[in-house]
Enzyme design. Structure first.
Site: not given
Ligand code: NAD
Length: 473
Positions: A217, A251
């Site tokens: 997602e 998002c």
């Molecule tokens: P992110 O991708 O930075 O982090 C998400 C999760 O991944 C966190 O738990 C983080 O600890 C983990 N993570 C970060 N780097 C990682 C790595 N290198 N390896 C493994 N895991 C890692 O996203 P964010 O900043 O927390 O959230 C914002 C993003 O999420 C935006 O792009 C937003 O659009 C998206 N989002 C999507 C939805 C949806 O339902 N489609 C909902 C909310 C947010």
């Protein structure tokens, strides 16, 4: 933070064959009891206060926003599960072709087994509990890794899970990249990730090593098209609300707007007025409003500030907003005109309270622009012209579409929610989530006769002639 040994210990505990089987064969009643316990926990006043306090500390979310965007959608999904789970768990009988005479076929929904959920910080409670509810409903064990950025909410999530579940059922691993990386090495049966496309690619690569199932997602640039046939005042108000909810960190927020040239000035006026009516009622400035949130951390604040500065440097005009207080991670709702494709604001998901506006003359200009961009999570069409709506629907690809409304695609649990490629893989919500966390096992059962013998060698030509005949019908 959890060390490697501890992560392995919990995974081994959950993936023990006896544990997987006992959860897989758990009854409807047992699953419902677990889900009801989440409902009871978050509906309790003292627990609600703990959740609201954490979200205020993480994102300066008002209690009203906590109710409308974290607690209510979680409870709505719980309601959906409680109403439908008995039916979803039933074997689903399907018709059989004539070549299978004497047999019946059905789909048995069984749990996938061990699930990893990785959640983001923007709606940290809802986006952790939402997939969790469905993973439990499908009879799985879960390791949940909330975001390290929304630290207070992650602690609350850990507390909810430790209070309600045994470690072999659901466990929380707090941590950041290091812990995620360790978790991603393990052979989960399915990984459900909510976050950025950048990290989504890392998750998909790791999942490939174990051939784990995945749901991604993700995010992206969801546009709103305003073709000038609707009421600009109402449309500007809707966009101002959707763009500033949770300080633009949603998002499915409209990332940028496409407007007819002749509507630009009207739109700017109504957007400004709407922002003032929302957040500056007492004329003390938006920063004083208890209803307006903050950027989650310094890293994201600097990122959004750099996007704004880049746009202005390249010729964008700030029509309203642009006020910042970096110490407080405050940025006022900002509307940009004179925006071009070479600006960062049009290249990256903004995920903050900035709305770039691009003007267009012909509907085909919009399609031409979209064809250069990855498919978004949502497309919003604000129009009262049926022909235009059909044209935009038929010529674009997106996870969902909202017509004359914003952000509602995620609210209806009967709709599949999710993106397409860069904005996501797989769909969630209601039955879609239940199926996603289940192995749809195809079962064929012989009832009478032994008709398959007819195709055993030595071959009788007449039978194969008959095959040819029945597939034509
Ligand atoms: P992110 O991708 O930075 O982090 C998400 C999760 O991944 C966190 O738990 C983080 O600890 C983990 N993570 C970060 N780097 C990682 C790595 N290198 N390896 C493994 N895991 C890692 O996203 P964010 O900043 O927390 O959230 C914002 C993003 O999420 C935006 O792009 C937003 O659009 C998206 N989002 C999507 C939805 C949806 O339902 N489609 C909902 C909310 C947010």
């Amino acid at each position: 933070m959890t060390n490697k040994t501890e992560i392995k210990r919990i995974f081994n505990l959950q993936s023990k064959a006896s544990n997987v089987l006992s959860l897989r064969n758990s009854s409807y009643k047992e699953r419902v009891e677990k889900i009801k316990s989440i409902r009871t926990f978050i509906s309790n006043d003292a627990n609600h206060k703990k959740i609201a306090d954490a979200l205020y500390k993480d994102l300066k979310k008002s209690n009203e926003e906590v109710i409308s965007t974290e607690i209510t959608p979680t409870l709505l999904n719980i309601k959906q599960v409680l109403k439908n789970l008995k039916q979803w768990m039933k074997d689903e009988h399907v018709p059989s072709p004539l070549t299978m005479v004497g047999t019946s076929s059905y789909i048995k929904y069984e749990s996938k087994g061990n699930i990893l959920l990785i959640s983001p910080w923007n709606y940290p409670i809802f986006l952790s509990l939402y997939p969790l509810i469905y993973a439990i409903a499908s009879g799985n064990s879960v390791i949940l890794k909330p975001s390290e950025i929304s630290t207070h909410s992650s602690k609350v999530i850990k507390n909810i899970i430790q209070t309600l579940f045994k470690e072999n059922e659901v466990a929380v691993i707090e941590g950041s990249v290091e812990e995620s990386t360790e978790l991603l090495k393990l052979p989960f049966n399915h990984i459900h990730f909510t976050g950025s496309p950048r990290v989504g690619k890392i998750v998909m690569e790791a999942a490939a090593k174990n051939l784990s199932g995945i749901t991604l997602e993700l995010g992206g640039k969801s546009p709103v098209i305003v073709d000038g046939t609707g009421n600009i005042k109402n449309i500007a108000q809707k966009i101002a609300w959707a763009k500033t909810l949770n300080c633009g960190q949603t998002c499915i927020a409209p990332d940028f707007a496409l407007l007819k040239k002749e509507n630009l000035q009207d739109f700017i006026t109504h957007f400004k007025n709407s922002v003032a009516q929302f957040y500056n009622v007492s004329n003390q400035g938006i920063e004083k409003s208890s209803d307006y949130g903050r950027i989650v951390d310094d890293i994201n604040f600097k990122r959004i500030d750099a996007i704004l500065k880049d746009a202005v440097k390249k010729g964008a005009k700030i029509e309203t907003g642009g006020e910042i207080n970096s110490k407080e991670k405050f940025m006022s709702p900002t509307l940009l005109s004179n925006v071009s494709q070479d600006m960062l604001v049009m290249q990256e998901e903004i995920f903050g309270p900035i709305l770039p506006v691009i003007t267009f003359e012909n509907n085909s200009d919009v399609i031409e622009l979209f064809q250069k961009m990855p498919s978004p999570l949502a497309i919003y069409i604000m129009s009262s012209n049926k022909k235009n709506i059909k044209y935009f629907m038929d010529n674009t690809v997106s996870g969902g579409v909202c017509i004359n409304e914003l952000m509602l695609t995620v609210v209806n649990p009967n709709l599949p929610f999710g993106g397409v490629n860069n904005s996501g893989i797989g769909k969630s919500g209601g039955k879609h989530s239940f199926n996603d966390f289940s192995n749809e096992k195809g079962v064929v059962k012989k009832n009478f006769g032994n008709f398959l013998k007819l195709v055993y060698p030595p071959f009788k030509k007449s039978i194969f002639k008959y095959f040819k005949h029945i597939v034509k019908i």
